[in-house]
Scaffold this motif. Structure first.
Motif, PDB file in Angstrom:
ATOM      1  N   LEU A 111      30.512  43.099  17.133  1.00 56.15           N
ATOM      2  CA  LEU A 111      30.295  41.788  17.718  1.00 56.15           C
ATOM      3  C   LEU A 111      30.801  40.688  16.789  1.00 56.15           C
ATOM      4  O   LEU A 111      31.337  39.667  17.246  1.00 56.15           O
ATOM      5  N   GLY A 112      30.641  40.875  15.479  1.00 51.99           N
ATOM      6  CA  GLY A 112      31.162  39.902  14.527  1.00 51.99           C
ATOM      7  C   GLY A 112      32.677  39.824  14.556  1.00 51.99           C
ATOM      8  O   GLY A 112      33.258  38.731  14.477  1.00 51.99           O
ATOM      9  N   VAL A 113      33.333  40.984  14.669  1.00 54.88           N
ATOM     10  CA  VAL A 113      34.802  40.984  14.798  1.00 54.88           C
ATOM     11  C   VAL A 113      35.220  40.232  16.053  1.00 54.88           C
ATOM     12  O   VAL A 113      36.152  39.412  16.034  1.00 54.88           O
ATOM     13  N   LEU A 114      34.530  40.487  17.158  1.00 53.01           N
ATOM     14  CA  LEU A 114      34.861  39.796  18.404  1.00 53.01           C
ATOM     15  C   LEU A 114      34.659  38.290  18.268  1.00 53.01           C
ATOM     16  O   LEU A 114      35.503  37.501  18.722  1.00 53.01           O
ATOM     17  N   ALA A 115      33.567  37.870  17.652  1.00 57.22           N
ATOM     18  CA  ALA A 115      33.322  36.435  17.468  1.00 57.22           C
ATOM     19  C   ALA A 115      34.423  35.802  16.625  1.00 57.22           C
ATOM     20  O   ALA A 115      34.886  34.686  16.925  1.00 57.22           O
ATOM     21  N   LEU A 116      34.870  36.480  15.591  1.00 59.54           N
ATOM     22  CA  LEU A 116      35.951  35.934  14.763  1.00 59.54           C
ATOM     23  C   LEU A 116      37.271  35.890  15.531  1.00 59.54           C
ATOM     24  O   LEU A 116      38.037  34.924  15.409  1.00 59.54           O
ATOM     25  N   LEU A 117      37.548  36.922  16.318  1.00 63.87           N
ATOM     26  CA  LEU A 117      38.776  36.906  17.126  1.00 63.87           C
ATOM     27  C   LEU A 117      38.784  35.737  18.106  1.00 63.87           C
ATOM     28  O   LEU A 117      39.843  35.187  18.421  1.00 63.87           O
ATOM     29  N   ALA A 172      30.850  36.544   1.823  1.00 62.89           N
ATOM     30  CA  ALA A 172      29.393  36.696   1.902  1.00 62.89           C
ATOM     31  C   ALA A 172      28.782  35.580   2.740  1.00 62.89           C
ATOM     32  O   ALA A 172      27.887  35.820   3.567  1.00 62.89           O
ATOM     33  N   ASN A 173      29.265  34.357   2.561  1.00 65.11           N
ATOM     34  CA  ASN A 173      28.745  33.229   3.334  1.00 65.11           C
ATOM     35  C   ASN A 173      29.101  33.373   4.809  1.00 65.11           C
ATOM     36  O   ASN A 173      28.284  33.079   5.701  1.00 65.11           O
ATOM     37  N   ALA A 174      30.319  33.835   5.084  1.00 61.12           N
ATOM     38  CA  ALA A 174      30.729  34.056   6.472  1.00 61.12           C
ATOM     39  C   ALA A 174      29.836  35.095   7.140  1.00 61.12           C
ATOM     40  O   ALA A 174      29.480  34.967   8.319  1.00 61.12           O
ATOM     41  N   THR A 175      29.457  36.121   6.391  1.00 61.96           N
ATOM     42  CA  THR A 175      28.588  37.157   6.930  1.00 61.96           C
ATOM     43  C   THR A 175      27.230  36.591   7.316  1.00 61.96           C
ATOM     44  O   THR A 175      26.686  36.912   8.380  1.00 61.96           O
ATOM     45  N   GLU A 176      26.676  35.726   6.466  1.00 58.52           N
ATOM     46  CA  GLU A 176      25.376  35.118   6.781  1.00 58.52           C
ATOM     47  C   GLU A 176      25.478  34.257   8.037  1.00 58.52           C
ATOM     48  O   GLU A 176      24.575  34.266   8.888  1.00 58.52           O
ATOM     49  N   GLU A 177      26.568  33.531   8.187  1.00 59.92           N
ATOM     50  CA  GLU A 177      26.729  32.695   9.380  1.00 59.92           C
ATOM     51  C   GLU A 177      26.884  33.540  10.637  1.00 59.92           C
ATOM     52  O   GLU A 177      26.335  33.216  11.696  1.00 59.92           O
ATOM     53  N   LEU A 178      27.600  34.644  10.544  1.00 59.93           N
ATOM     54  CA  LEU A 178      27.719  35.541  11.706  1.00 59.93           C
ATOM     55  C   LEU A 178      26.369  36.156  12.065  1.00 59.93           C
ATOM     56  O   LEU A 178      26.039  36.295  13.249  1.00 59.93           O
ATOM     57  N   LEU A 179      25.582  36.511  11.068  1.00 62.80           N
ATOM     58  CA  LEU A 179      24.245  37.038  11.334  1.00 62.80           C
ATOM     59  C   LEU A 179      23.393  35.998  12.057  1.00 62.80           C
ATOM     60  O   LEU A 179      22.675  36.312  13.008  1.00 62.80           O
ATOM     61  N   ARG A 180      23.473  34.748  11.620  1.00 59.47           N
ATOM     62  CA  ARG A 180      22.737  33.674  12.288  1.00 59.47           C
ATOM     63  C   ARG A 180      23.230  33.454  13.701  1.00 59.47           C
ATOM     64  O   ARG A 180      22.455  33.381  14.662  1.00 59.47           O
ATOM     65  N   TYR A 181      24.522  33.372  13.835  1.00 60.93           N
ATOM     66  CA  TYR A 181      25.160  33.015  15.105  1.00 60.93           C
ATOM     67  C   TYR A 181      24.908  34.058  16.186  1.00 60.93           C
ATOM     68  O   TYR A 181      24.700  33.732  17.355  1.00 60.93           O
ATOM     69  N   LEU A 182      24.871  35.332  15.804  1.00 63.43           N
ATOM     70  CA  LEU A 182      24.803  36.421  16.784  1.00 63.43           C
ATOM     71  C   LEU A 182      23.390  36.986  16.969  1.00 63.43           C
ATOM     72  O   LEU A 182      23.044  37.390  18.085  1.00 63.43           O
ATOM     73  N   THR A 183      22.600  37.095  15.912  1.00 67.35           N
ATOM     74  CA  THR A 183      21.215  37.577  15.988  1.00 67.35           C
ATOM     75  C   THR A 183      21.105  38.748  16.962  1.00 67.35           C
ATOM     76  O   THR A 183      20.559  38.630  18.057  1.00 67.35           O
ATOM     77  N   VAL A 184      21.625  39.902  16.569  1.00 64.32           N
ATOM     78  CA  VAL A 184      21.841  40.991  17.524  1.00 64.32           C
ATOM     79  C   VAL A 184      20.562  41.632  18.058  1.00 64.32           C
ATOM     80  O   VAL A 184      20.593  42.258  19.118  1.00 64.32           O
ATOM     81  N   VAL A 185      19.434  41.503  17.343  1.00 67.08           N
ATOM     82  CA  VAL A 185      18.173  42.027  17.907  1.00 67.08           C
ATOM     83  C   VAL A 185      17.653  40.965  18.875  1.00 67.08           C
ATOM     84  O   VAL A 185      16.923  40.064  18.492  1.00 67.08           O
ATOM     85  N   HIS A 186      18.060  41.061  20.140  1.00 67.99           N
ATOM     86  CA  HIS A 186      17.863  39.933  21.053  1.00 67.99           C
ATOM     87  C   HIS A 186      16.746  40.140  22.057  1.00 67.99           C
ATOM     88  O   HIS A 186      16.562  39.317  22.950  1.00 67.99           O
ATOM     89  N   SER A 187      15.954  41.194  21.901  1.00 66.46           N
ATOM     90  CA  SER A 187      14.825  41.371  22.802  1.00 66.46           C
ATOM     91  C   SER A 187      13.544  40.791  22.231  1.00 66.46           C
ATOM     92  O   SER A 187      12.499  40.848  22.861  1.00 66.46           O
ATOM     93  N   GLY A 188      13.620  40.218  21.048  1.00 67.93           N
ATOM     94  CA  GLY A 188      12.473  39.551  20.452  1.00 67.93           C
ATOM     95  C   GLY A 188      11.569  40.488  19.668  1.00 67.93           C
ATOM     96  O   GLY A 188      11.285  41.597  20.093  1.00 67.93           O
ATOM     97  N   ARG A 190      28.227  26.058  17.162  1.00 68.83           N
ATOM     98  CA  ARG A 190      29.538  26.148  16.509  1.00 68.83           C
ATOM     99  C   ARG A 190      29.481  27.207  15.410  1.00 68.83           C
ATOM    100  O   ARG A 190      28.624  27.158  14.536  1.00 68.83           O
ATOM    101  N   LEU A 191      30.388  28.177  15.463  1.00 70.75           N
ATOM    102  CA  LEU A 191      30.518  29.151  14.392  1.00 70.75           C
ATOM    103  C   LEU A 191      31.218  28.472  13.229  1.00 70.75           C
ATOM    104  O   LEU A 191      32.380  28.079  13.340  1.00 70.75           O
ATOM    105  N   ASP A 192      30.525  28.308  12.121  1.00 74.13           N
ATOM    106  CA  ASP A 192      31.049  27.595  10.959  1.00 74.13           C
ATOM    107  C   ASP A 192      30.749  28.416   9.718  1.00 74.13           C
ATOM    108  O   ASP A 192      29.639  28.377   9.189  1.00 74.13           O
ATOM    109  N   ILE A 193      31.730  29.164   9.251  1.00 72.08           N
ATOM    110  CA  ILE A 193      31.474  30.087   8.147  1.00 72.08           C
ATOM    111  C   ILE A 193      31.339  29.376   6.803  1.00 72.08           C
ATOM    112  O   ILE A 193      31.061  30.031   5.792  1.00 72.08           O
ATOM    113  N   THR A 194      31.501  28.047   6.778  1.00 71.53           N
ATOM    114  CA  THR A 194      31.235  27.293   5.550  1.00 71.53           C
ATOM    115  C   THR A 194      29.789  26.811   5.497  1.00 71.53           C
ATOM    116  O   THR A 194      29.350  26.301   4.467  1.00 71.53           O
TER     117      THR A 194
END
Length: 411
Positions: A259-265, A284-300, A341-345
């Motif tokens: 999912l992170g690859v898809l978001a970057l593409l 490393a910072n980009a990874t943290e932003e992708l984790l925030r942006y996607l939050t893959v455990v989405h059933s709560g 907005r996906l912002d890896i900075t």
């Protein structure tokens, strides 16, 4: 009395049913209904599959407070717990407790036994080995035909290889445990399917632990087997711990990689920064932003109140269920400005993709290592990587963990 029951039933049926559907036009965003509740009614009632009603808490500060509040229980056997589906409810009633659904002090006792292998220092020592696994998978991709399904060729085998090596499980068995562990993550799984899959993988791990007890190696299952021999863990506890580590060790990371690859593409300006940098801190910072942006455990995350708790101006009574959808907290403008907005900075380190408090993800250092290496190496070695189909043709998952069933790419 009849009128009161009918009124209560009508009131429950009028509530929105959680989990909510996503907007196919905005596949990375939390569901529209979830965002509406976050903005308008951040502590509200929702209805689950069985008609039961529970509290949904949508705002970051409230979520963080609840994660740290030990008046909330993760014990799925307690009456009133907010189950995901019928299979989850039946499994909870028939399965001994594991570290995932234990409260302290039992939770702390078992967690301490497996904390050491997941320290940042121990995980960082794995970087060369994980880098080689990553490069080997990319070598195979480059040598094979195009297009390729990135899930099958890369995002699933990489964390599977890593967790197999860490645990001391033969990678040749990966099809078996991937197939069975993925069953329990489906929202539409039946109780019969769930029991069968759990029984298969539980039996497998029990057998591996017996083998490690007789002939230990330099791996995590051998450490767990030693605890079992010493009487610190029962065989049941040891087997359940193995099931958890094997399943959680590959499923969430595999989904997050793809999912992170898809978001970057889909965000080529952000992808270019990851691809072109030589600074590991940027990755490393980009990874943290992708984790925030996607939050893959989405059933709560699910909890049960043991005492009355006031949160967000509402009183959650003892015995009532609480659902904590991390995606809304991670998209809260007050903590993450312009969150769509996906912002890896951006400094996204206070995200809650791994939860928070005593039950936060044990394996998060390993997940971070895998993601950093995967994103950086994939785009460095295949800079022309692109989708082989339109975004609208990518099949998204609708389970406990968000992701894609497949990701056709070419270059």
């Amino acid at each position: 009395m009849t009128d009161t029951v009918a009124d209560a039933q009508a009131e429950a049926e009028a509530l929105p049913e959680f989990p909510f559907p996503r907007d196919s036009a905005c596949p990375f965003a939390p569901p529209p209904e979830l965002r509406r509740l976050h903005a308008e009614k951040p502590v509200s009632r929702v209805r689950l599959f069985d008609g039961s009603t529970h509290w949904l808490v949508a705002r970051y500060d409230d979520q963080r407070a609840l994660y740290a509040d030990q008046r909330l229980s993760v014990d799925v056997t307690k009456p009133g717990f907010p189950y995901l589906n019928e299979a989850f409810r039946e499994t909870a009633a028939q399965t001994p407790p594991s570290i995932l659904n234990m409260d302290d002090p039992d939770h702390a006792r078992i967690r301490r036994m497996v904390t050491s292998p997941f320290t940042i220092k121990r995980i960082e020592a794995l970087r060369p080995a994980v880098q080689k696994m990553t490069d080997d998978l990319i070598d195979a991709m480059l040598a094979g035909p195009k297009p390729v399904d990135l899930v099958e060729a890369f995002s699933l085998p990489l964390p599977s290889l890593v967790i197999c090596a860490l645990l001391g499980v033969p990678y040749e068995d990966h099809d078996f445990f991937q197939r069975n562990s993925s069953v329990g993550l489906r929202r539409d799984v039946t109780p019969e399917e769930s029991r069968a899959a759990f029984g298969e993988i539980f039996g497998y791990l029990g057998g591996r632990l017996d083998a490690k007890a007789a002939d230990p190696g330099e791996d995590l299952l051998s450490d767990i087997a030693a605890r079992m021999r010493a009487g610190d863990l029962t065989r049941m506890e040891a087997s359940l711990l193995g099931v958890l580590l094997l399943g959680a060790g590959h499923e969430t990371s595999a989904n997050m990689i793809a999912l992170g690859v898809l978001a970057l593409l889909e965000h080529p300006d952000q992808l270019a920064v990851v691809r072109d940098t030589d600074d590991p801190k940027v990755v490393a910072n980009a990874t943290e932003e992708l984790l925030r942006y996607l939050t893959v455990v989405h059933s709560g995350q699910r909890r049960l109140a043991l005492e009355d708790i006031e949160i967000g101006g509402q009183v959650v009574r003892a015995g009532e269920g609480v659902i904590i959808p991390g995606a809304t907290g991670n998209w809260e403008p007050g903590h993450f400005p312009d969150p769509e907005r996906l912002d890896i900075t951006r400094d996204a380190r206070r995200h809650m993709a791994f939860g928070f408090g005593i039950h936060q993800c044990l394996g998060q250092p390993l997940a971070r290592l895998e993601l950093q290496i995967a994103y950086r190496t994939l785009f460095r070695r295949i800079p022309e990587l692109r989708l082989a189909v339109g975004l609208e043709k990518v099949p998204f998952k609708d389970g406990i963990v968000y992701g894609v069933h497949e990701l056709p790419v070419t270059w």
